[in-house]
Every structure is written in C-alpha cells, then in structure tokens.
Design a protein around this motif. Structure first.
Motif, PDB file in Angstrom:
ATOM      1  N   THR A 102       0.863  -1.183   0.000  1.00  0.00           N
ATOM      2  CA  THR A 102       0.000   0.000   0.000  1.00  0.00           C
ATOM      3  C   THR A 102       0.903   1.237   0.000  1.00  0.00           C
ATOM      4  OG1 THR A 102       0.052   0.127   2.391  1.00  0.00           O
ATOM      5  CG2 THR A 102      -1.730  -1.185   1.403  1.00  0.00           C
ATOM      6  N   PHE A 103       0.283   2.421  -0.096  1.00  0.00           N
ATOM      7  CA  PHE A 103       1.042   3.669  -0.075  1.00  0.00           C
ATOM      8  C   PHE A 103       1.869   3.764   1.227  1.00  0.00           C
ATOM      9  CE2 PHE A 103       1.317   8.134   1.271  1.00  0.00           C
ATOM     10  CZ  PHE A 103       2.042   8.654   0.202  1.00  0.00           C
ATOM     11  N   ASP A 104       1.219   3.444   2.354  1.00  0.00           N
ATOM     12  CA  ASP A 104       1.931   3.529   3.650  1.00  0.00           C
ATOM     13  C   ASP A 104       3.091   2.534   3.707  1.00  0.00           C
ATOM     14  OD1 ASP A 104       0.316   5.539   4.450  1.00  0.00           O
ATOM     15  OD2 ASP A 104      -1.076   4.257   5.577  1.00  0.00           O
ATOM     16  N   ASP A 105       2.877   1.330   3.172  1.00  0.00           N
ATOM     17  CA  ASP A 105       3.970   0.336   3.146  1.00  0.00           C
ATOM     18  C   ASP A 105       5.157   0.888   2.361  1.00  0.00           C
ATOM     19  OD1 ASP A 105       2.318  -1.484   4.378  1.00  0.00           O
ATOM     20  OD2 ASP A 105       1.734  -2.496   2.511  1.00  0.00           O
ATOM     21  N   MET A 106       4.842   1.523   1.217  1.00  0.00           N
ATOM     22  CA  MET A 106       5.932   2.026   0.369  1.00  0.00           C
ATOM     23  C   MET A 106       6.671   3.165   1.069  1.00  0.00           C
ATOM     24  SD  MET A 106       4.744   1.875  -3.575  1.00  0.00           S
ATOM     25  CE  MET A 106       2.999   2.166  -3.544  1.00  0.00           C
ATOM     26  N   ALA A 107       5.901   4.034   1.719  1.00  0.00           N
ATOM     27  CA  ALA A 107       6.524   5.148   2.446  1.00  0.00           C
ATOM     28  C   ALA A 107       7.461   4.591   3.529  1.00  0.00           C
ATOM     29  CB  ALA A 107       5.449   6.033   3.059  1.00  0.00           C
ATOM     30  N   ALA A 108       7.016   3.531   4.208  1.00  0.00           N
ATOM     31  CA  ALA A 108       7.842   2.927   5.265  1.00  0.00           C
ATOM     32  C   ALA A 108       9.128   2.338   4.674  1.00  0.00           C
ATOM     33  CB  ALA A 108       7.039   1.857   6.000  1.00  0.00           C
ATOM     34  N   LYS A 109       9.000   1.757   3.490  1.00  0.00           N
ATOM     35  CA  LYS A 109      10.173   1.150   2.823  1.00  0.00           C
ATOM     36  C   LYS A 109      11.244   2.193   2.518  1.00  0.00           C
ATOM     37  CE  LYS A 109       9.916  -3.282   2.059  1.00  0.00           C
ATOM     38  NZ  LYS A 109      10.880  -4.079   2.786  1.00  0.00           N
TER      39      LYS A 109
ATOM     40  N   GLU B  12      -1.187 -11.109 -12.832  1.00  0.00           N
ATOM     41  CA  GLU B  12      -2.366 -10.852 -11.993  1.00  0.00           C
ATOM     42  C   GLU B  12      -2.047  -9.751 -10.990  1.00  0.00           C
ATOM     43  OE1 GLU B  12      -3.951 -14.175  -9.793  1.00  0.00           O
ATOM     44  OE2 GLU B  12      -5.763 -13.018  -9.299  1.00  0.00           O
ATOM     45  N   HIS B  13      -2.984  -8.799 -10.825  1.00  0.00           N
ATOM     46  CA  HIS B  13      -2.732  -7.703  -9.877  1.00  0.00           C
ATOM     47  C   HIS B  13      -2.748  -8.201  -8.437  1.00  0.00           C
ATOM     48  CE1 HIS B  13      -3.529  -3.864 -12.336  1.00  0.00           C
ATOM     49  NE2 HIS B  13      -2.993  -4.800 -13.089  1.00  0.00           N
ATOM     50  N   GLY B  14      -1.746  -7.796  -7.676  1.00  0.00           N
ATOM     51  CA  GLY B  14      -1.740  -8.072  -6.241  1.00  0.00           C
ATOM     52  C   GLY B  14      -2.638  -7.072  -5.535  1.00  0.00           C
ATOM     53  N   SER B  15      -2.861  -7.282  -4.233  1.00  0.00           N
ATOM     54  CA  SER B  15      -3.825  -6.444  -3.517  1.00  0.00           C
ATOM     55  C   SER B  15      -3.432  -4.965  -3.537  1.00  0.00           C
ATOM     56  CB  SER B  15      -3.960  -6.936  -2.079  1.00  0.00           C
ATOM     57  OG  SER B  15      -2.664  -7.007  -1.510  1.00  0.00           O
ATOM     58  N   GLY B  16      -2.152  -4.640  -3.436  1.00  0.00           N
ATOM     59  CA  GLY B  16      -1.731  -3.240  -3.409  1.00  0.00           C
ATOM     60  C   GLY B  16      -1.827  -2.577  -4.768  1.00  0.00           C
TER      61      GLY B  16
ATOM     62  N   TYR C 113     -11.413   0.745  -8.347  1.00  0.00           N
ATOM     63  CA  TYR C 113     -12.695   0.192  -8.778  1.00  0.00           C
ATOM     64  C   TYR C 113     -12.652  -1.329  -8.953  1.00  0.00           C
ATOM     65  CZ  TYR C 113      -9.940   0.511 -13.020  1.00  0.00           C
ATOM     66  OH  TYR C 113      -8.920   0.410 -13.924  1.00  0.00           O
ATOM     67  N   ALA C 114     -11.430  -1.915  -8.942  1.00  0.00           N
ATOM     68  CA  ALA C 114     -11.319  -3.300  -9.416  1.00  0.00           C
ATOM     69  C   ALA C 114     -11.406  -4.326  -8.304  1.00  0.00           C
ATOM     70  CB  ALA C 114     -10.011  -3.472 -10.175  1.00  0.00           C
ATOM     71  N   ARG C 115     -12.096  -5.427  -8.611  1.00  0.00           N
ATOM     72  CA  ARG C 115     -12.137  -6.548  -7.659  1.00  0.00           C
ATOM     73  C   ARG C 115     -11.140  -7.610  -8.069  1.00  0.00           C
ATOM     74  NH1 ARG C 115     -18.415  -7.521  -7.405  1.00  0.00           N
ATOM     75  NH2 ARG C 115     -17.646  -9.621  -7.657  1.00  0.00           N
ATOM     76  N   GLN C 116     -10.871  -7.683  -9.337  1.00  0.00           N
ATOM     77  CA  GLN C 116      -9.932  -8.679  -9.855  1.00  0.00           C
ATOM     78  C   GLN C 116      -9.371  -8.114 -11.161  1.00  0.00           C
ATOM     79  OE1 GLN C 116     -11.928 -12.182 -11.215  1.00  0.00           O
ATOM     80  NE2 GLN C 116     -10.156 -13.515 -10.918  1.00  0.00           N
ATOM     81  N   ALA C 117      -8.084  -8.288 -11.381  1.00  0.00           N
ATOM     82  CA  ALA C 117      -7.503  -7.729 -12.609  1.00  0.00           C
ATOM     83  C   ALA C 117      -6.345  -8.577 -13.098  1.00  0.00           C
ATOM     84  CB  ALA C 117      -7.027  -6.302 -12.357  1.00  0.00           C
ATOM     85  N   PHE C 118      -6.355  -8.815 -14.398  1.00  0.00           N
ATOM     86  CA  PHE C 118      -5.229  -9.487 -15.066  1.00  0.00           C
ATOM     87  C   PHE C 118      -4.737  -8.572 -16.169  1.00  0.00           C
ATOM     88  CE2 PHE C 118      -4.350 -13.942 -14.060  1.00  0.00           C
ATOM     89  CZ  PHE C 118      -5.336 -14.198 -13.117  1.00  0.00           C
ATOM     90  N   ASP C 119      -3.446  -8.415 -16.263  1.00  0.00           N
ATOM     91  CA  ASP C 119      -2.884  -7.628 -17.367  1.00  0.00           C
ATOM     92  C   ASP C 119      -2.249  -8.574 -18.374  1.00  0.00           C
ATOM     93  OD1 ASP C 119      -3.535  -5.319 -16.066  1.00  0.00           O
ATOM     94  OD2 ASP C 119      -1.538  -5.037 -15.189  1.00  0.00           O
ATOM     95  N   ILE C 120      -2.287  -8.156 -19.638  1.00  0.00           N
ATOM     96  CA  ILE C 120      -1.485  -8.846 -20.645  1.00  0.00           C
ATOM     97  C   ILE C 120      -0.176  -8.080 -20.739  1.00  0.00           C
ATOM     98  CG2 ILE C 120      -1.286  -9.529 -23.063  1.00  0.00           C
ATOM     99  CD1 ILE C 120      -4.318  -9.738 -23.175  1.00  0.00           C
TER     100      ILE C 120
END
Ligand code: ATP
Length: 459
Positions: free
Chosen positions: A113-120, A254-258, A263-270
C-alpha cells in the motif's frame, strides 16, 4: 535506453512513423505526433480492434465526448483516488513515481500500500537517482483540470478524461434501450485519454496524451467470473491472431492487492516483452457493480436493468477490457523490428502483420523505360481500391526493396522485361525475400491470400 529502442525511435522519425510533439520548440514531454506511416499503422490497429470487438451481436460502439460533467469523476472515484505515489529529489525538484524507484531498488511493490511504500523508503534510506535526499512521499492526482466557459470558478471545473470508460457507464441505459440489448452485452469505444503522468518514458509506452480502446461488458451480478475468463481468452487471441504477436512474447500478470485500482475486484494484465522489459499493454478488470452503483448514487437517477424474464431489477456488474491504442502501436513496432545479415550487409526489416502494415504492396517498374512505368501505374490503379499501395520508380531495385523492408511493406511487385512478354510480375516477399512470378490478373487474389495466411517468422 536500450539499443533497440534507440534504433526504433530513430527509424520512426526517419521514415515518418512518429515525430516528437512541437519538436521545433524543443518538444513537449510525453506527447508524440503520428506521421504518415504511423497514423496508417495506428488506424489499422484501431480498425482491427473495432472489428473484433463490435462486429458481433452483443457489443455496440459509441464515441462519447472527452469533457464530461465534473461530478462524473467524483462518482467514479478519480477525484479522490486516481493518484500515483510521488517523491521529489529535494535538491533538483525532479519528480519520481515512488513504486518505480522502489522497484529499481529491488523492492517488489505489487502487494504494497502507499503507507507500506513510504515505510520502505525510510527503512532503506532510499535516495534519488542523483544521490540526494527525497521529500516525504505524497499522493499525486493525475487528472488534468481545466475550466469550461469564460468564468474560472469551481462551478466551471472540468477534467480531461483519464479513461474512456466513464463515457460508456453514463450512456449504458441509452445504448441498452436504443438498441434493445439484453444482458449480457457490451459497449466499446476508442478515444483519447489524458493523464498527467509523473514521469513519461519509453517512447509511446507512457505518455500524457494517448488513445484507449475500451469495452465494458454488462452482466448479471454473479456471472462476472465466467465473463472475465471469456474476455481474457478473447483478448489474448487478438494479440496473436490479429496483430501477429508471438505467444512467447506475451504473458499474464495478476494484480496483487496493493496494485488493484480503486474500482477493481480482480484484474489481469497482458504483458508484452518490450525492448526495455516486460510490461502491461492491456488490463482485463472485474469492476463489479462499483461504477453503475456510484453513478446511481451521485446522479440520483435509476441505472437499474430490468430483466424481463426474471421480472427483477438490478444494477449490472461490469467486466472491462482496456488497452492503449498508442501502447499497442509501441508493442507492434517493437515486435516488428528486426535486423539480419544479408550478403555482408545489415538488413533492417519491420515484420508487421500484413493486415496492419501501413503499406501493403509497393509497385516497382524495374527501369523507367520500355513502357514499364505505364504497366506499373496501371497495376497500381487497379490495386488501389483494395489495398494501400505505394509506387516507386527511383533508384536501383535492391535499394527500393530495402526501403520497403524498413517500413514493413510485406510485398513488392516488380514489372520487368518478362512482363512485356507474358503479363506476369515478380512478387517479392519482405520476410523471406523469396521471389516468384504471378500473372497480373491473379495478383490481387494472390496477395490477399498470402496476407491472410501470414505467420510471424518467430511464431
Ligand atoms: P500503468 O500501470 O502502466 O500506469 P494502468 O494500469 O494505470 O497503467 P489502466 O488504467 O488499466 O492502466 O489503462 C488501461 C490501458 O491504457 C493500459 O493497459 C495502457 O495500454 C493504456 N495506458 C494507460 N496509461 C497510459 C499512458 N500514460 N500512456 C499510454 N498508454 C497508457
């Protein structure tokens, strides 16, 4: 920039595919102009997408306006949530996307998440690429804001659309009723979108103005997964069959949770293997009832579908396929670029699928005498109604072939002295460089046939 990227950018300029926007004024970052061959390629890609998506009973096309009521973007969540995490170099004020900097430092951001990245950033003591301190991370909204009308107050705010999807959502009932569609059905659109990207890079890959080709498929809630799988397969097929992209250069991500959009519940990218690495070209998203639900709430208008058979009313769920036309062009250009040694010289060849190649066939009289140009002009005129042809009588035949290889013209037709005797011409193929003789009367059928049966040499 990788070697291939540099060569591609230079070829695109030299041969009239892509020019930098406002070049004589030093250019404008993240904006590109399509030249004569580029626009032809782009249009062919869009046409191919349009045919595959809308020449079917269950999908309708529309073309909505770019400027929409400002409330659309509040309802869609873009005013609140269409942000990228940003940091600045505290000395030079250069801006960077935080997830990109972290990824360059070896941190996988997919689930952060944004907070996780800021902590990193703090944990790693991350510095800017120039070695300076970074400012505290913050969210940056990517929508371009402007005003309609002569008064610049808050009531006149509009946004340049950051995606074409919302024009479809707000019109879904209009389309459904006008066309008497029943669920499941889709609406497709091609159009410009604008994002104030923090950094633009990799040529056409990430730009601030680009074109999208999107389709929203409206389904009965509970049936999303079935249709999600269906569209995943359909879309991938288009890459290999219509654009001729070898399967080895495509993969799913496949998109991870972060990573999931708001708007998306599930997402796959090509993902495609670009010269700079694997990256996204298209997203398939399960948007659930989010968008139509939000628009119902914010507009106060009923957006429910009435299911006559079941005698029930509900807000449909949405499965979306979203691809950039400009990013597809970047993929097609990268995929086509090839070099090979021929008789001690390097031949540069753009191996476009013939169906999307900007020029389909070049008509070349071997010499400018003995009536050859007249016959060649007659062939050109006959083919012009069916195929995008190009006539060239200047220079040695080998040089003319090479010029056509460089812009990816799949066939060259040469009128020579035998033509005067037996009404045949030489057809030379771009990929194999093989030549054979074809009767002028059979030419159109022969070329059409070869175009339909073409396979990428790497496939
Ligand atoms: P990214 O993660 O690369 O920024 P995204 O996940 O935000 O992309 P979507 O919002 O899913 O992208 O947009 C759908 C498609 O639109 C993308 O797959 C891409 O082909 C295209 N697209 C998005 N942003 C850009 C851009 N800045 N320049 C060119 N094409 C873009």
């Amino acid at each position: 920039m990788s070697d291939v990227m540099e060569k591609l950018v230079s070829l695109c300029k030299r041969k009239g595919f892509i020019f930098q926007s406002s070049e004589i004024y030093g250019g404008l970052n993240g904006c590109w102009d399509y030249g004569p061959l580029g626009v032809e390629l782009l249009r062919n890609i869009k046409e191919s997408w349009w045919r595959s998506m809308t020449y079917r009973e269950d999908v309708e096309g529309i073309d909505a306006s770019i400027l929409m009521h400002a409330k659309v973007w509040e309802a869609s969540g873009h005013v609140e949530g269409f942000n990228d995490p940003m940091v600045e170099d505290s000395k030079t004020n250069e801006r960077f996307r935080l997830d990109h900097l972290l990824e360059e430092a070896g941190v996988e951001c997919t689930d952060l998440t944004f907070d996780d990245m800021a902590a990193k950033v703090a944990e790693l003591g991350l510095k800017s690429p120039k070695g300076n301190e970074l400012t505290a991370p913050r969210q940056f909204n990517m929508m371009f804001r402007t005003h309609v009308g002569p008064v610049e107050d808050s009531a006149s705010v509009v946004y340049l659309r950051p995606e074409t999807a919302q024009g479809i959502f707000v019109n879904y009932l209009n389309v459904q009723q006008a066309m008497r569609q029943k669920l499941p059905f889709g609406i497709a659109q091609i159009g410009k979108a604008f994002r104030n990207e923090i950094t633009t890079k990799n040529f056409l890959f990430r730009t601030r103005e680009f074109e999208q080709m999107e389709m929203q498929y409206f389904v009965k809630p509970g049936e999303e997964e079935k249709w999600f799988d269906y569209w995943k397969q359909e879309r991938r097929k288009w890459f290999t069959e219509a654009l001729g992209i070898p399967a080895s250069r495509l993969r799913w991500h496949e998109h991870g949770s972060g990573e999931l959009a708001h708007y998306a519940r599930q997402a796959f990218d090509i993902h495609f293997e670009f010269p700079f690495g694997w990256d996204e070209v298209e997203g398939i998203h399960n948007r659930g009832q989010f968008d139509l639900g939000q628009h119902e709430e914010f507009s106060g208008k009923q957006l429910k579908y009435f299911d006559e058979a079941a005698k029930e009313k509900f807000v449909p769920a949405v499965v979306e396929t979203s691809i950039g036309a400009s990013r597809s062009t970047m993929m097609v250009l990268s995929n086509a670029y090839d070099e090979e040694e021929v008789k001690g010289e390097t031949r540069t060849v753009m191996r476009f699928h013939p169906k999307i190649a900007p020029l389909k066939v070049a008509i070349l009289p071997l010499v400018k005498r003995d009536g050859m140009p007249d016959i060649a002009r007659k062939i050109e005129a006959d083919l012009r109604d069916h195929l995008r042809v190009f006539y060239d009588e200047g220079g040695a035949i080998g040089r003319r072939y090479r010029r056509m290889d460089e812009v990816g013209t799949p066939f060259c037709v040469t009128v020579d002295s035998d033509t005067l005797e037996d009404d045949t011409v030489t057809v030379r193929e771009r990929d194999s460089m093989e030549q054979n003789r074809v009767k002028i009367t059979d030419l159109l059928g022969e070329l059409t046939n070869r175009m339909a049966n073409w396979k990428h040499p790497a496939a």
